[in-house]
Scaffold this motif. Structure first.
Motif, PDB file in Angstrom:
ATOM      1  N   PRO A 154       0.846  -1.004  -0.112  1.00  0.00           N
ATOM      2  CA  PRO A 154       0.259   0.119  -0.108  1.00  0.00           C
ATOM      3  C   PRO A 154       0.807   1.278  -0.027  1.00  0.00           C
ATOM      4  CG  PRO A 154      -0.845  -1.455   1.620  1.00  0.00           C
ATOM      5  CD  PRO A 154       0.517  -1.888   1.223  1.00  0.00           C
ATOM      6  N   LEU A 155       2.038   1.339   0.506  1.00  0.00           N
ATOM      7  CA  LEU A 155       2.722   2.394   0.597  1.00  0.00           C
ATOM      8  C   LEU A 155       3.389   2.660  -1.244  1.00  0.00           C
ATOM      9  CD1 LEU A 155       5.302   1.931   3.711  1.00  0.00           C
ATOM     10  CD2 LEU A 155       3.816   4.170   3.026  1.00  0.00           C
ATOM     11  N   LEU A 156       3.836   1.582  -1.603  1.00  0.00           N
ATOM     12  CA  LEU A 156       4.356   1.707  -2.932  1.00  0.00           C
ATOM     13  C   LEU A 156       3.337   2.216  -4.015  1.00  0.00           C
ATOM     14  CD1 LEU A 156       7.056  -0.805  -3.205  1.00  0.00           C
ATOM     15  CD2 LEU A 156       7.316   1.806  -3.022  1.00  0.00           C
ATOM     16  N   ASN A 157       1.903   1.623  -3.638  1.00  0.00           N
ATOM     17  CA  ASN A 157       1.008   1.981  -4.818  1.00  0.00           C
ATOM     18  C   ASN A 157       0.547   3.378  -4.839  1.00  0.00           C
ATOM     19  OD1 ASN A 157      -1.255   1.899  -6.272  1.00  0.00           O
ATOM     20  ND2 ASN A 157      -2.621   0.373  -4.785  1.00  0.00           N
ATOM     21  N   PRO A 158       0.782   4.049  -6.130  1.00  0.00           N
ATOM     22  CA  PRO A 158       0.519   5.571  -6.240  1.00  0.00           C
ATOM     23  C   PRO A 158      -0.990   5.798  -6.263  1.00  0.00           C
ATOM     24  CG  PRO A 158       1.223   4.711  -8.180  1.00  0.00           C
ATOM     25  CD  PRO A 158       1.355   3.622  -7.296  1.00  0.00           C
ATOM     26  N   GLY A 159      -1.769   4.778  -6.605  1.00  0.00           N
ATOM     27  CA  GLY A 159      -3.264   5.045  -6.846  1.00  0.00           C
ATOM     28  C   GLY A 159      -3.717   5.466  -8.002  1.00  0.00           C
ATOM     29  N   GLN A 160      -4.690   5.033  -8.733  1.00  0.00           N
ATOM     30  CA  GLN A 160      -5.078   5.663  -9.827  1.00  0.00           C
ATOM     31  C   GLN A 160      -5.736   6.962  -9.784  1.00  0.00           C
ATOM     32  OE1 GLN A 160      -8.029   3.078 -11.551  1.00  0.00           O
ATOM     33  NE2 GLN A 160      -8.149   4.263 -13.720  1.00  0.00           N
ATOM     34  N   ASP A 161      -6.694   6.885  -8.579  1.00  0.00           N
ATOM     35  CA  ASP A 161      -7.298   8.295  -8.384  1.00  0.00           C
ATOM     36  C   ASP A 161      -6.204   9.549  -8.148  1.00  0.00           C
ATOM     37  OD1 ASP A 161      -6.517   7.185  -6.177  1.00  0.00           O
ATOM     38  OD2 ASP A 161      -8.188   8.166  -4.776  1.00  0.00           O
ATOM     39  N   ASN A 162      -5.035   9.216  -7.641  1.00  0.00           N
ATOM     40  CA  ASN A 162      -4.045  10.033  -7.311  1.00  0.00           C
ATOM     41  C   ASN A 162      -3.343  10.469  -8.616  1.00  0.00           C
ATOM     42  OD1 ASN A 162      -4.419  10.178  -4.616  1.00  0.00           O
ATOM     43  ND2 ASN A 162      -2.900   8.803  -4.372  1.00  0.00           N
ATOM     44  N   LEU A 163      -3.035   9.478  -9.631  1.00  0.00           N
ATOM     45  CA  LEU A 163      -2.709  10.086 -10.924  1.00  0.00           C
ATOM     46  C   LEU A 163      -3.703  10.864 -11.750  1.00  0.00           C
ATOM     47  CD1 LEU A 163      -0.517   9.312 -12.962  1.00  0.00           C
ATOM     48  CD2 LEU A 163      -1.603   7.596 -13.819  1.00  0.00           C
ATOM     49  N   PHE A 164      -5.100  10.651 -11.722  1.00  0.00           N
ATOM     50  CA  PHE A 164      -5.845  11.377 -12.269  1.00  0.00           C
ATOM     51  C   PHE A 164      -5.928  12.877 -11.666  1.00  0.00           C
ATOM     52  CE2 PHE A 164      -8.267   7.465 -13.653  1.00  0.00           C
ATOM     53  CZ  PHE A 164      -7.590   7.250 -14.729  1.00  0.00           C
ATOM     54  N   SER A 165      -5.758  12.831 -10.324  1.00  0.00           N
ATOM     55  CA  SER A 165      -5.721  14.203  -9.786  1.00  0.00           C
ATOM     56  C   SER A 165      -4.535  15.113 -10.021  1.00  0.00           C
ATOM     57  CB  SER A 165      -5.664  14.124  -8.283  1.00  0.00           C
ATOM     58  OG  SER A 165      -7.044  13.395  -7.587  1.00  0.00           O
ATOM     59  N   PHE A 166      -3.399  14.142 -10.101  1.00  0.00           N
ATOM     60  CA  PHE A 166      -2.069  14.878 -10.656  1.00  0.00           C
ATOM     61  C   PHE A 166      -2.370  15.708 -12.106  1.00  0.00           C
ATOM     62  CE2 PHE A 166       1.656  14.296 -13.063  1.00  0.00           C
ATOM     63  CZ  PHE A 166       2.800  15.490 -12.595  1.00  0.00           C
ATOM     64  N   VAL A 167      -2.864  14.768 -13.032  1.00  0.00           N
ATOM     65  CA  VAL A 167      -3.037  15.331 -14.209  1.00  0.00           C
ATOM     66  C   VAL A 167      -3.828  16.421 -14.331  1.00  0.00           C
ATOM     67  CG1 VAL A 167      -3.753  14.613 -16.738  1.00  0.00           C
ATOM     68  CG2 VAL A 167      -2.362  13.164 -15.367  1.00  0.00           C
ATOM     69  N   LEU A 168      -4.903  16.413 -13.606  1.00  0.00           N
ATOM     70  CA  LEU A 168      -5.950  17.508 -13.586  1.00  0.00           C
ATOM     71  C   LEU A 168      -5.357  18.636 -12.931  1.00  0.00           C
ATOM     72  CD1 LEU A 168      -8.999  18.290 -14.003  1.00  0.00           C
ATOM     73  CD2 LEU A 168      -9.179  17.781 -11.487  1.00  0.00           C
ATOM     74  N   VAL A 169      -4.504  18.664 -11.870  1.00  0.00           N
ATOM     75  CA  VAL A 169      -4.005  19.838 -11.423  1.00  0.00           C
ATOM     76  C   VAL A 169      -2.923  20.396 -12.272  1.00  0.00           C
ATOM     77  CG1 VAL A 169      -2.673  20.728  -9.403  1.00  0.00           C
ATOM     78  CG2 VAL A 169      -4.846  19.249  -8.897  1.00  0.00           C
ATOM     79  N   TRP A 170      -1.955  19.556 -12.917  1.00  0.00           N
ATOM     80  CA  TRP A 170      -0.973  19.742 -13.703  1.00  0.00           C
ATOM     81  C   TRP A 170      -1.352  20.584 -15.185  1.00  0.00           C
ATOM     82  CZ3 TRP A 170       1.674  15.306 -17.065  1.00  0.00           C
ATOM     83  CH2 TRP A 170       2.835  16.004 -17.461  1.00  0.00           C
ATOM     84  N   THR A 171      -2.546  20.167 -15.539  1.00  0.00           N
ATOM     85  CA  THR A 171      -2.966  20.802 -16.685  1.00  0.00           C
ATOM     86  C   THR A 171      -3.828  22.182 -16.347  1.00  0.00           C
ATOM     87  OG1 THR A 171      -5.231  19.441 -16.525  1.00  0.00           O
ATOM     88  CG2 THR A 171      -3.284  18.733 -18.296  1.00  0.00           C
ATOM     89  N   LEU A 172      -4.342  22.347 -15.317  1.00  0.00           N
ATOM     90  CA  LEU A 172      -4.825  23.501 -14.809  1.00  0.00           C
ATOM     91  C   LEU A 172      -3.972  24.754 -14.511  1.00  0.00           C
ATOM     92  CD1 LEU A 172      -7.229  25.053 -13.462  1.00  0.00           C
ATOM     93  CD2 LEU A 172      -6.477  24.189 -11.205  1.00  0.00           C
ATOM     94  N   PHE A 173      -2.731  24.017 -13.764  1.00  0.00           N
ATOM     95  CA  PHE A 173      -1.735  25.075 -13.413  1.00  0.00           C
ATOM     96  C   PHE A 173      -1.278  25.421 -14.889  1.00  0.00           C
ATOM     97  CE2 PHE A 173      -2.663  24.537  -9.112  1.00  0.00           C
ATOM     98  CZ  PHE A 173      -2.294  25.588  -8.358  1.00  0.00           C
ATOM     99  N   TYR A 174      -0.775  24.560 -15.679  1.00  0.00           N
ATOM    100  CA  TYR A 174      -0.092  24.979 -16.789  1.00  0.00           C
ATOM    101  C   TYR A 174      -0.759  25.770 -17.581  1.00  0.00           C
ATOM    102  CZ  TYR A 174       2.667  24.148 -21.194  1.00  0.00           C
ATOM    103  OH  TYR A 174       3.338  24.201 -22.062  1.00  0.00           O
TER     104      TYR A 174
END
Length: 110
Positions: free
Chosen positions: A83-103
Motif C-alpha cells: 500500500p505504501l508503494l501503490n500511487p493509486g489511480q485516483d491520485n494519478l488522475f488528480s495529478f494530471v488534472l492539477v497539472w493541466t490546470l496550473f499549466y
C-alpha cells in the motif's frame, strides 16, 4: 495462510489500521496535488511531468516509511510495503488534472 501470518494479523487492531490507511491516502493525495501544481507552474511537458509525479510518490513513500513506520510498514498497514508503494489511480488522475490546470493558468500566453 500460515499460522505465523494469522497470529500476526490477530495483533493488528482494525480501527487503527483503517485510520492509518485513510491517513496514507490523504497524504498521497495531497502529494499528488502539490506535485501536479509544481509540474504545471514549471511548465513541464510529457514524460518530465510524469517523472516528477513518480519522484514525488517515491519521496512521499520513503518519508512515510522512514519517519512514520520506522522501517516496519507491516506493523501499521495491512499488506506491508504494497500500500505504501501503490500511487493509486485516483491520485494519478488528480495529478494530471492539477497539472493541466496550473499549466493553462501560468503558461496561457506562451
Amino acid at each position: 495462510m500460515s499460522t505465523e501470518e494469522s497470529e500476526a494479523l490477530q495483533l493488528l487492531y482494525p480501527p487503527h489500521i483503517q485510520h492509518n490507511t485513510n491517513s496514507l491516502h490523504t497524504v498521497k493525495f495531497l502529494s499528488a496535488l502539490f506535485s501536479g501544481a509544481a509540474a504545471g507552474i514549471l511548465g513541464l511537458e510529457n514524460f518530465s511531468g510524469f517523472a516528477l509525479f513518480l519522484a514525488s510518490t517515491l519521496l512521499t513513500t520513503s518519508g512515510i516509511w522512514l519517519v512514520k513506520c520506522k522501517g516496519r510498514p507491516q506493523k501499521y498497514l495491512h499488506g506491508g510495503l504494497g500500500p505504501l508503494l501503490n500511487p493509486g489511480q485516483d491520485n494519478l488522475f488528480s495529478f494530471v488534472l492539477v497539472w493541466t490546470l496550473f499549466y493553462a493558468l501560468v503558461h496561457v500566453y506562451d
